[in-house]
Design a protein around this motif. Sequence first.
Motif, PDB file in Angstrom:
ATOM      1  N   PHE A  49     111.879  35.679  45.486  1.00  0.00           N
ATOM      2  CA  PHE A  49     111.596  37.007  44.951  1.00  0.00           C
ATOM      3  C   PHE A  49     110.462  36.960  43.933  1.00  0.00           C
ATOM      4  N   LYS A  50     110.427  35.922  43.125  1.00  0.00           N
ATOM      5  CA  LYS A  50     109.462  35.848  42.032  1.00  0.00           C
ATOM      6  C   LYS A  50     108.124  35.228  42.443  1.00  0.00           C
ATOM      7  N   GLU A  51     108.085  34.580  43.590  1.00  0.00           N
ATOM      8  CA  GLU A  51     106.820  33.988  44.043  1.00  0.00           C
ATOM      9  C   GLU A  51     105.938  35.070  44.662  1.00  0.00           C
ATOM     10  N   GLU A  52     104.710  35.154  44.229  1.00  0.00           N
ATOM     11  CA  GLU A  52     103.803  36.185  44.735  1.00  0.00           C
ATOM     12  C   GLU A  52     103.405  35.906  46.179  1.00  0.00           C
ATOM     13  N   GLY A  53     103.238  36.984  46.939  1.00  0.00           N
ATOM     14  CA  GLY A  53     102.721  36.872  48.297  1.00  0.00           C
ATOM     15  C   GLY A  53     103.744  36.542  49.355  1.00  0.00           C
ATOM     16  N   VAL A  54     105.039  36.560  49.015  1.00  0.00           N
ATOM     17  CA  VAL A  54     106.089  36.244  49.993  1.00  0.00           C
ATOM     18  C   VAL A  54     106.690  37.533  50.545  1.00  0.00           C
ATOM     19  N   THR A  55     106.733  37.663  51.864  1.00  0.00           N
ATOM     20  CA  THR A  55     107.426  38.768  52.527  1.00  0.00           C
ATOM     21  C   THR A  55     108.819  38.290  52.907  1.00  0.00           C
ATOM     22  N   ILE A  56     109.846  39.020  52.472  1.00  0.00           N
ATOM     23  CA  ILE A  56     111.233  38.592  52.667  1.00  0.00           C
ATOM     24  C   ILE A  56     111.872  39.404  53.796  1.00  0.00           C
ATOM     25  N   PHE A  57     112.299  38.704  54.833  1.00  0.00           N
ATOM     26  CA  PHE A  57     112.987  39.321  55.964  1.00  0.00           C
ATOM     27  C   PHE A  57     114.479  39.036  55.862  1.00  0.00           C
ATOM     28  N   MET A  58     115.305  40.044  56.172  1.00  0.00           N
ATOM     29  CA  MET A  58     116.752  39.838  56.236  1.00  0.00           C
ATOM     30  C   MET A  58     117.253  40.138  57.637  1.00  0.00           C
ATOM     31  N   GLY A  59     118.088  39.248  58.172  1.00  0.00           N
ATOM     32  CA  GLY A  59     118.795  39.488  59.424  1.00  0.00           C
ATOM     33  C   GLY A  59     120.246  39.803  59.114  1.00  0.00           C
ATOM     34  N   LEU A  60     120.742  40.914  59.637  1.00  0.00           N
ATOM     35  CA  LEU A  60     122.094  41.384  59.314  1.00  0.00           C
ATOM     36  C   LEU A  60     122.921  41.522  60.590  1.00  0.00           C
ATOM     37  N   SER A  61     123.934  40.679  60.719  1.00  0.00           N
ATOM     38  CA  SER A  61     124.849  40.783  61.857  1.00  0.00           C
ATOM     39  C   SER A  61     126.278  40.778  61.336  1.00  0.00           C
ATOM     40  N   GLY A  62     127.230  40.934  62.251  1.00  0.00           N
ATOM     41  CA  GLY A  62     128.617  41.069  61.824  1.00  0.00           C
ATOM     42  C   GLY A  62     128.889  42.478  61.332  1.00  0.00           C
ATOM     43  N   ALA A  63     130.138  42.831  61.217  1.00  0.00           N
ATOM     44  CA  ALA A  63     130.520  44.205  60.832  1.00  0.00           C
ATOM     45  C   ALA A  63     130.473  44.367  59.320  1.00  0.00           C
ATOM     46  N   MET A  64     129.287  44.191  58.754  1.00  0.00           N
ATOM     47  CA  MET A  64     129.146  44.197  57.299  1.00  0.00           C
ATOM     48  C   MET A  64     129.331  45.580  56.688  1.00  0.00           C
ATOM     49  N   VAL A  65     128.869  46.622  57.353  1.00  0.00           N
ATOM     50  CA  VAL A  65     129.008  47.968  56.793  1.00  0.00           C
ATOM     51  C   VAL A  65     130.466  48.425  56.791  1.00  0.00           C
ATOM     52  N   HIS A 104     135.375  54.731  56.741  1.00  0.00           N
ATOM     53  CA  HIS A 104     136.197  53.642  57.259  1.00  0.00           C
ATOM     54  C   HIS A 104     137.373  53.498  56.295  1.00  0.00           C
ATOM     55  N   TYR A 105     138.471  52.910  56.767  1.00  0.00           N
ATOM     56  CA  TYR A 105     139.692  52.897  55.954  1.00  0.00           C
ATOM     57  C   TYR A 105     140.284  51.496  55.855  1.00  0.00           C
ATOM     58  N   VAL A 106     140.918  51.230  54.716  1.00  0.00           N
ATOM     59  CA  VAL A 106     141.635  49.970  54.529  1.00  0.00           C
ATOM     60  C   VAL A 106     142.807  49.943  55.497  1.00  0.00           C
ATOM     61  N   GLY A 107     142.848  48.917  56.350  1.00  0.00           N
ATOM     62  CA  GLY A 107     143.914  48.812  57.345  1.00  0.00           C
ATOM     63  C   GLY A 107     144.633  47.482  57.244  1.00  0.00           C
ATOM     64  N   SER A 108     145.047  46.955  58.386  1.00  0.00           N
ATOM     65  CA  SER A 108     145.754  45.678  58.419  1.00  0.00           C
ATOM     66  C   SER A 108     145.446  44.965  59.729  1.00  0.00           C
ATOM     67  N   TYR A 125     139.196  44.225  62.651  1.00  0.00           N
ATOM     68  CA  TYR A 125     140.049  43.275  61.930  1.00  0.00           C
ATOM     69  C   TYR A 125     141.013  44.029  61.037  1.00  0.00           C
ATOM     70  N   ASP A 126     140.713  44.210  59.743  1.00  0.00           N
ATOM     71  CA  ASP A 126     141.653  44.928  58.873  1.00  0.00           C
ATOM     72  C   ASP A 126     141.051  46.229  58.337  1.00  0.00           C
ATOM     73  N   VAL A 127     140.086  46.765  59.078  1.00  0.00           N
ATOM     74  CA  VAL A 127     139.462  48.042  58.741  1.00  0.00           C
ATOM     75  C   VAL A 127     139.722  49.020  59.875  1.00  0.00           C
ATOM     76  N   PHE A 128     140.088  50.263  59.532  1.00  0.00           N
ATOM     77  CA  PHE A 128     140.376  51.291  60.531  1.00  0.00           C
ATOM     78  C   PHE A 128     139.312  52.385  60.499  1.00  0.00           C
ATOM     79  N   ALA A 129     139.168  53.081  61.627  1.00  0.00           N
ATOM     80  CA  ALA A 129     138.303  54.262  61.702  1.00  0.00           C
ATOM     81  C   ALA A 129     138.791  55.132  62.847  1.00  0.00           C
TER      82      ALA A 129
END
Length: 344
Positions: A49-65, A104-108, A125-129
């Motif tokens: 983050f602090k180094e100049e000139g670096v472009t940071i890419f993020m890959g997001l998989s899994g049910a993170m949201v 989304h809801y806390v489930g079991s 898994y333990d989230v409901f919708a």
Amino acid sequence: MRIHTFTNTPTMPVEVTERSLSELTDAMQYTGFQGRKLAESVKAWENMFKEEGVTIFMGLSGAMVPAGMRNIITYLIENRLIDCLVSTGANIFHDCHEALGLRHYVGSHIADDCELLGHGIDRIYDVFAYEEEFRNTDHFVANFTRKHDGKTYSSREFIRLLGKEISEKGNRNSIIVSAYKHNVPIFIPALSDSSIGIGLTIARRNGYNINIDQIKDVDEITQMVEASEKTGVVYVGGGVPKNFIQQTEVVASIMGHDVAGHEYAIQYTTDAPHWGGLSGCTFDEAVSWGKISREAKKVQVFVDATIALPIVAHALNEKTKDHKRKAPCFEWNRDGIELCFKTS
């Protein structure tokens, strides 16, 4: 006591005391196993983050949201701890779902799934919708498509338009709205493999069609790498988002650009390398493909991302909140891509 180059730094037990999360992760750098790796990932991300000139890419998989990581990704975008997000379609669909006021809801994880089916409840898994509410979001995407019937877009262009649409409805607490407002591109290289793809299919059946040009995706994200002085990557899980970012170095090289591989590489994963899958493969293996630089600062943490992300994000907040970063901004036009830097 005998001192050897291999034993210059002793481990240090973590003391239980009042301290900030970043002070805790600093202390964990002198422990062992995945605790140390988690601490090393914070340090590597801070340096990137602090180094100049670096472009940071993020890959997001899994049910993170659905698992409650949505606002963390939003924070990373708004504070330019990432400059580009490559996601599964599912995460962005679930983000749209919540941005439209649905939940989304806390489930079991031990619920009776046959009983859930009878009540129209889906389980992650333990989230409901509610399935009916998911279908409402499917139709929202389908109806949005009507405004752009007959057009061809990269997934980046399409998601930017969708972010603009949702922002105009007044809900700003969203990954795609934050990305739209802060000009952070989002790519979804497997867009059809999600409920966004279902929404586009509904629109097509009703006579409205948008063509998502996924090869344009490859070209656009590679242009970002080609225009960048240096690149770094952060992967949550692996799968398609990981390889889509990894292969930019290969494509850029084939196109004649002098690239050395991504120079920072961080991953949070629960997969192991010995099964041969990409999600668990090491960054050392990626060096053999030219995807990761030989000299890259590489940290892989074998951990559940829902444990790692809250800790890492809070530690980074403490370490970077006073730093004014010149973040890269990319604009596409008829002549290609333009890169500029703006203080975040």
